[in-house]
Enzyme design. Sequence first.
Site, PDB file in Angstrom:
ATOM      1  N   GLY A   1      16.410 -16.055 -47.050  1.00 33.03           N
ATOM      2  CA  GLY A   1      16.122 -14.654 -47.345  1.00 33.03           C
ATOM      3  C   GLY A   1      14.683 -14.261 -47.111  1.00 33.03           C
ATOM      4  O   GLY A   1      14.098 -13.513 -47.903  1.00 33.03           O
ATOM      5  N   VAL A   2      14.108 -14.755 -46.020  1.00 34.15           N
ATOM      6  CA  VAL A   2      12.733 -14.386 -45.671  1.00 34.15           C
ATOM      7  C   VAL A   2      12.690 -13.908 -44.225  1.00 34.15           C
ATOM      8  O   VAL A   2      13.513 -14.309 -43.397  1.00 34.15           O
ATOM      9  CB  VAL A   2      11.748 -15.567 -45.830  1.00 34.15           C
ATOM     10  N   GLN A   3      11.742 -13.037 -43.950  1.00 35.78           N
ATOM     11  CA  GLN A   3      11.425 -12.699 -42.572  1.00 35.78           C
ATOM     12  C   GLN A   3      10.149 -13.438 -42.236  1.00 35.78           C
ATOM     13  O   GLN A   3       9.143 -13.340 -42.954  1.00 35.78           O
ATOM     14  CB  GLN A   3      11.218 -11.201 -42.401  1.00 35.78           C
ATOM     15  N   ILE A   4      10.179 -14.207 -41.149  1.00 32.77           N
ATOM     16  CA  ILE A   4       9.040 -15.039 -40.798  1.00 32.77           C
ATOM     17  C   ILE A   4       8.538 -14.689 -39.408  1.00 32.77           C
ATOM     18  O   ILE A   4       9.224 -14.025 -38.631  1.00 32.77           O
ATOM     19  CB  ILE A   4       9.413 -16.535 -40.842  1.00 32.77           C
TER      20      ILE A   4
ATOM     21  N   GLY B   1      30.816 -15.061 -14.129  1.00 34.50           N
ATOM     22  CA  GLY B   1      32.121 -15.694 -14.239  1.00 34.50           C
ATOM     23  C   GLY B   1      32.037 -17.136 -14.696  1.00 34.50           C
ATOM     24  O   GLY B   1      33.009 -17.694 -15.191  1.00 34.50           O
ATOM     25  N   ASN B   2      30.868 -17.791 -14.524  1.00 37.33           N
ATOM     26  CA  ASN B   2      30.668 -19.128 -15.065  1.00 37.33           C
ATOM     27  C   ASN B   2      30.461 -19.097 -16.574  1.00 37.33           C
ATOM     28  O   ASN B   2      30.529 -20.131 -17.236  1.00 37.33           O
ATOM     29  CB  ASN B   2      29.439 -19.793 -14.431  1.00 37.33           C
ATOM     30  N   SER B   3      30.209 -17.922 -17.111  1.00 32.88           N
ATOM     31  CA  SER B   3      29.881 -17.801 -18.524  1.00 32.88           C
ATOM     32  C   SER B   3      31.007 -18.359 -19.393  1.00 32.88           C
ATOM     33  O   SER B   3      32.162 -17.981 -19.249  1.00 32.88           O
ATOM     34  CB  SER B   3      29.647 -16.329 -18.877  1.00 32.88           C
TER      35      SER B   3
ATOM     36  N   HIS C   1      30.449 -13.454 -25.838  1.00 36.28           N
ATOM     37  CA  HIS C   1      30.297 -12.230 -25.050  1.00 36.28           C
ATOM     38  C   HIS C   1      31.326 -12.118 -23.923  1.00 36.28           C
ATOM     39  O   HIS C   1      31.446 -11.068 -23.290  1.00 36.28           O
ATOM     40  CB  HIS C   1      28.871 -12.130 -24.474  1.00 36.28           C
TER      41      HIS C   1
ATOM     42  N   ASP D   1      26.574 -17.161 -29.814  1.00 38.15           N
ATOM     43  CA  ASP D   1      27.350 -16.685 -28.665  1.00 38.15           C
ATOM     44  C   ASP D   1      28.474 -17.654 -28.301  1.00 38.15           C
ATOM     45  O   ASP D   1      28.693 -17.954 -27.131  1.00 38.15           O
ATOM     46  CB  ASP D   1      26.448 -16.442 -27.457  1.00 38.15           C
TER      47      ASP D   1
END
Length: 520
Positions: free
Chosen positions: A314-317, A256-258, A154, A184
């Site tokens: 391929g599953v929604q849990i 800014g530390n990101s 980001h 990220d």
Amino acid sequence: KPMATYDNQHTAARSLTPLDRRRVLARSALAGAVALALAGTYLVTTTEAAATLPEIHPAAGTAFAGPPSFAEVAQRVTPAVVNVAVTPSSGAEQGHPRSAIPRVPEDSPRHDFFQRFFDGHSPIPEGFAMPRQSRGQGSGFIIDAEGHIVTNNHVIPDAAEVQILLNDGSRYRAEVKGRDPKTDLALLKIDAGKPLPHVELGNSDGTRVGDWVLAVGNPFGLGGSVSAGIVSARGRDINSGPYDDYLQIDAPINRGNSGGPLFDASGRVVGVNTAIYSPSGGNVGIGFAIPSSTAWSVIEQLKEHGHVERGWLGVQIQAVTDEVVSSLGLELRQGALVASLVPDSPAAKAGLRAGDLILSVGSTSIDEVKTLPRLIADTKSGTELTLEVLRNGTNEQVPVVIGAMPTGDRAGAATDERLTDGNPRLGLYLSPLTPESRRSHGIDDLANGVLVAEVERGSPAQKAGIRPGSLISMVGQQEVTGPEDVVASVRKANENDRKSVLLLVEQDGEKRFVTVPFRT
């Protein structure tokens, strides 16, 4: 004594008779002698005690609880920490994308939980864009002499140009080698024409709560800043993605530390500073870092392939809550509940079903829901695993061949009969699916279930979030195709002394299990 007191005593003494004055003087002499004797005793006592006090030396082979200074570590690691300056592409919004900010109510304590500190401390308002050619500031760190640099994804959103400022003041243009939005992380590369100072990579698995850590970075554009603190907690899930496993730290970090490194007391990198919790946008002592054990495997793949290859089921849990435990009659709160399957996915080919409770993968128990996606993601595609699932009260072994996670945005899949005759009541009015109702509510021709025609105001179903137009396809782990199936399943659950019933509800294109308590 103060002079005023002294004068008052003597004025009073002059008014006494000669005999009384002699008595007063005698008492004064006696008091002075006693005071002198006491003073002498005190001096002798303290002098003797001081002479007998032992000198304190640390025992051989022991160390202090915390290092007396981080100066040597800071001096050694700071040259490898860099400032990242970004010029966004024309028309691009600068800062972290709104889609990555958890969508929670504004009055929730989690509303500002994932406040990024690269380019502001609040989400970008709708319709607002940063001016063109504005520059953002973040942090990063060099991981090898060739000039590979780790930062947060980001920090470099839609970057037209990325400039790296080294600790010695030299500046280089960086190439983006790869990104991984799910964790990220991003990898950059500069060509300095010489070997560069770089950090030593550590293993965060050995980091304990209470260990000292150092955050080094570029807060508010002030490069080379060092702050110290401790690890406050491990394994934090802040609802930012499927692989949340953050270190929580109290070392002061700010915007800014990101992307900057988190060091242990010996100067090894154990994390990548990524997020803060702050109602005001400034440091309040709650920061989050990606553990190095997560980051290094991602960075190695970014260096080799430019992207991260992950296993895919391929599953929604969804998590197994206490309500789910009660609804399914389980003894323990464990596993991952399958809400839906992606068509033609490895899970669908293996015969997994919505409503299955995945208890283990191979020899690894799924004690909490977030264990499953991490375990599958770390598995190479083509690997065959055996899943233990609970289905209709019976434990079954399901072999499955793990696939490769799609690189696109392919997502996992999520009457007029009143359900009031007899007990219990949920407050639902159900109707069977017809061609007309499918068209009017946008329900797929192949979908099975029962349509929610109406929800009684103030009922348990309404409080559970079920709305008219929703599709109920399962009660507990049983599929339903008509209102009578729902009635029968609910009655059976009540006869088995369940306090609630588990419904698989599809609304707004998403499937999820909803627990609805009985109202008798």
